[in-house]
Design an enzyme around this catalytic site. Structure first.
Site, mmCIF file in Angstrom:
data_model
loop_
_atom_site.group_PDB
_atom_site.id
_atom_site.type_symbol
_atom_site.label_atom_id
_atom_site.label_comp_id
_atom_site.label_asym_id
_atom_site.label_seq_id
_atom_site.Cartn_x
_atom_site.Cartn_y
_atom_site.Cartn_z
ATOM 1 N N GLY A 124 -38.619 -6.505 -17.746
ATOM 2 C CA GLY A 124 -40.067 -6.558 -17.928
ATOM 3 C C GLY A 124 -40.691 -5.193 -17.813
ATOM 4 O O GLY A 124 -41.360 -4.706 -18.729
ATOM 5 N N CYS A 172 -66.013 0.690 -1.230
ATOM 6 C CA CYS A 172 -66.411 1.056 0.136
ATOM 7 C C CYS A 172 -65.234 0.821 1.073
ATOM 8 O O CYS A 172 -65.308 0.028 2.019
ATOM 9 C CB CYS A 172 -67.623 0.238 0.571
ATOM 10 S SG CYS A 172 -69.073 0.504 -0.452
#
Length: 706
Positions: A401, A552
């Site tokens: 993959g 944040c």
């Protein structure tokens, strides 16, 4: 007078040979020549000091960022100093190269200017690269099979967990159809996805069903078999066999069964932690024997046709690969001896890619082999064991993959501002004001600092500057020192560090991105990806920087880069922040991130996934054509993910504006339009032009989203 002493001295400099004004006990200063050692911005071995190399070129940038290592054969720097895509790998002709900056311009320019009006960050998908990766993998195995006289064939599957995007999976099925390339699923939604896509694929393509399974999963896999899909149910746990036997009888389906073996072979490090005898999945030798006996008792031993195993992701070397496959091939031959109708050996995933261009087997960021060597090792290991045991060569299947999809996707984002500690200037009058405002004990540290500066004792200067700063901080906390004096002391200590050469030259570049959403593996497992400016590579990078995202969260930064670097060579931003309309934009690209990142990304701080463009090579003026665009989710979309109701929220805020806002009807309408635009836009920072593009009528927004 030494420059360092001049930086420290408070007022007019005392004559040479005189002690510090007001303290005859201090020793007379000793003048010294020279200064602190010169430093260079570049600490990387690939970087060339400015004084030794007054010019710059795209090839030097390619060397600095190791692009020829990790980027080959799909990425390079063109003559304009921009990152370019070579969509067909080594077969790409010069006129077929695609300039990434031109893609970004096409995607982000307003619709009125011929652009697509998309907001960054942006994922650029390159189906041509995906096709080339599939073809290269197949070609590598075909060549190994032919050269070694292997008497079966290779038939791979793509594990959709790496990137479940509809167009990615559909492309793989389409591009892989000529060589029977299939899909692997590990959950019920992935199985549904794979079933739908493979209806358009090669009828012989495998649909490999991995992962933990309940009755519904197994029933769905059996239905896929009834729909003439080449489905294989791989047993991950012994208990799953009872469900397969019972449900296949109830549905009148003769299943094809595989089993996953727990091998002893594994590799160390994070990517090998899921393998070995204590791995999460698979059957032990004792359990394998019990499964064989139970299938024989149920007259279904002929249904057992596939052996699967996985020795870990990002396998570093072919030596380890050979050990694991040789062990698995012995199990395969034993199953043949026990009477199973074995046809396929599935070697799982694990084929790695070179994230840093080092071609090293000692790092989790690299691998010490190419596609051809990987395929040759696999074929040779299976062939040798089967020949010794006189067992017919099986079909070789792999579940690669990362190696298939990593290169086909580029994440592009913008640096919107840069911050660094600015060393303030200080006039003699300001310095005298500083000294006059110091407390007695702080003045002692200052005097010691000045003396050390005259003596040329750099380490002592840093020590006394730190003591002076700490003393003043303590006095400020006690209320004995004002903010002006504290700021002046900070400035003085910064001047000392700058004169000595100890100022941190690394800047913080603020990027319009969420690390948690778009590069979660960096935060979660310390996975590093190549990050490079996609333009201005014909200019010398003049600073080093780290990247800080919009979230944040203190973890929302990139301060580790390939090749062991703690900062990245970058260019000065031109003008002011591009978001305010000043200066040129500065774009960075993260490469080799096409696997896992999109599926793993969360909604931390309610940031959404990027916009997406799908780009194919074409013979047009810019060598590319945008075949599909997907704007990034809006604030309303991402709020809805967390069970909020954007339409209701908008009506509540609009009512609030009518009740407590402006009396003028036009003002209320303006507030409503601003609110509607905020709900409709992406959560990332937007330039003035993109804000204008996103503005819309509040009534229309309410109709669409309520």
């Amino acid at each position: 007078m030494p420059a360092l002493a001049y930086c420290v001295e408070a007022a007019a400099a005392p004559p040479p040979g005189c002690a510090f004004a007001g303290d005859s006990s201090l020793p007379s200063p000793v003048l010294f020549s020279g200064g602190p050692p010169e430093t260079t911005i570049f600490t990387s071995p690939a970087a060339t000091p400015i004084s030794e190399n007054p010019s710059w070129s795209p090839s030097l940038s390619s060397s600095l960022y190791k692009i020829d290592g990790w980027g080959a054969p799909y990425f390079s720097v063109n003559g304009s100093g921009n990152m370019a895509v070579r969509p067909y790998g080594t077969a790409t002709l010069p006129h077929q190269e695609i300039d990434l900056l031109k893609i970004v311009k096409k995607a982000s320019d307003p619709i009125s200017s011929g652009g697509l009006g998309l907001q960054l960050p942006l994922i650029v998908r390159l189906p041509d690269v995906l096709k080339n990766r599939l073809e290269s993998l197949q070609s590598a195995f075909d060549c190994a099979i032919q050269s070694q006289g292997y008497e079966s064939h290779y038939q791979g599957v793509y594990p959709v967990k790496c990137n479940q995007d509809r167009f990615v999976v559909e492309d793989i099925v389409k591009f892989g159809s000529p060589f029977r390339f299939g899909l692997e699923a590990g959950s019920k939604p992935e199985l549904l996805l794979a079933m739908g896509c493979l209806c358009e694929g090669n009828k012989d393509a495998f649909l490999v069903c991995n992962g933990f399974k309940d009755a519904e999963y197994i029933s769905l896999a059996l239905i896929a078999r009834k729909l003439a899909l080449n489905t294989v149910i791989v047993l991950e746990q012994e208990e799953e066999l009872d469900l397969v036997i019972d449900l296949s009888k109830a549905l009148f389906v003769r299943p094809v069964i595989g089993m996953r073996a727990k091998l002893r072979t594994k590799h160390s490090g994070h990517f090998g932690s899921t393998s070995g005898e204590k791995g999460k999945f698979g059957l032990t030798t004792t359990q394998i024997l019990r499964v064989v006996r139970k299938l024989k008792q149920a007259d279904m031993l002929d249904c057992l046709q596939l052996l699967h195993f996985h020795i870990g992701s990002q396998i570093p070397s072919t030596a380890l690969l050979n050990d694991g496959i040789s062990e698995a091939a012995q199990i395969y031959c034993e199953l043949v001896r026990l009477g199973a109708n074995m046809l396929v050996i599935d070697i799982g995933g694990g084929m790695g890619i070179d994230y840093d261009g080092s071609k090293s087997g000692d790092s989790e960021l690299s691998v010490a082999y190419e596609l051809e060597e990987y395929a040759s090792t696999v074929v040779d290991a299976v062939r040798c064991v089967c020949d010794r045991r006189a067992v017919k060569h099986p079909i070789i299947c792999s579940e690669s993959g990362r190696a298939i999809v990593s290169h086909h996707s580029v994440l592009i984002f913008e640096a919107v501002s840069a911050s660094s500690y600015e060393v303030p200037s200080m006039s003699p009058i300001e310095r005298q004001y500083l000294v006059d405002g110091l407390t007695d004990d702080a003045r002692i540290y200052y005097q010691n600092l000045l003396t050390a500066a005259y003596m040329g004792e750099y380490e002592a200067c840093l020590l006394y500057a730190d003591q002076l700063k700490q003393c003043c901080v303590d006095k400020f906390k006690d209320g004995c020192l004002g903010m002006e004096e504290l700021a002046a002391v900070d400035g003085l200590c910064a001047l000392v560090s700058k004169a000595i050469g100890e100022v941190d030259a690394v800047r913080t570049y603020h990027v319009n991105l969420s690390i948690f959403t778009s590069i979660p593996d960096f935060w979660g497992i310390d996975q590093l990806f190549p990050i490079v400016p996609i333009h201005r590579l014909d200019q010398r990078p003049s600073v080093r920087g780290i990247l800080s995202d919009l979230t944040c969260d203190s973890d929302g930064k990139i301060d580790r880069f390939i090749n062991g670097e703690s900062s990245l060579p970058l260019h000065e931003l031109e003008g002011n922040s591009s978001l305010s309309g000043g200066g040129g934009r500065y774009y960075l690209g993260m490469f080799l991130g096409g696997a896992y990142e999109e599926a793993l990304g969360g909604v931390h701080n309610l940031f959404s996934s990027p916009s997406v463009v799908r780009v194919m090579q074409s013979d047009g003026p810019h060598s590319f054509a945008v075949t599909c665009t997907v704007p990034g989710p809006s604030c309303a979309d991402i709020l809805r993910v967390m069970q909020h109701e954007p339409g209701l929220m908008f009506e509540t805020l609009k009512h609030r504006a009518e009740e407590f806002g402006q009396e003028e009807e036009d003002d209320v309408g303006g507030i409503a339009n601003s609110l509607a635009m905020s709900f409709r836009n992406m959560p990332y920072l937007a330039s003035a032009s993109s804000c204008a593009n996103g503005a819309g009528d509040a009534e229309q927004w309410t109709y669409c989203y309520a």
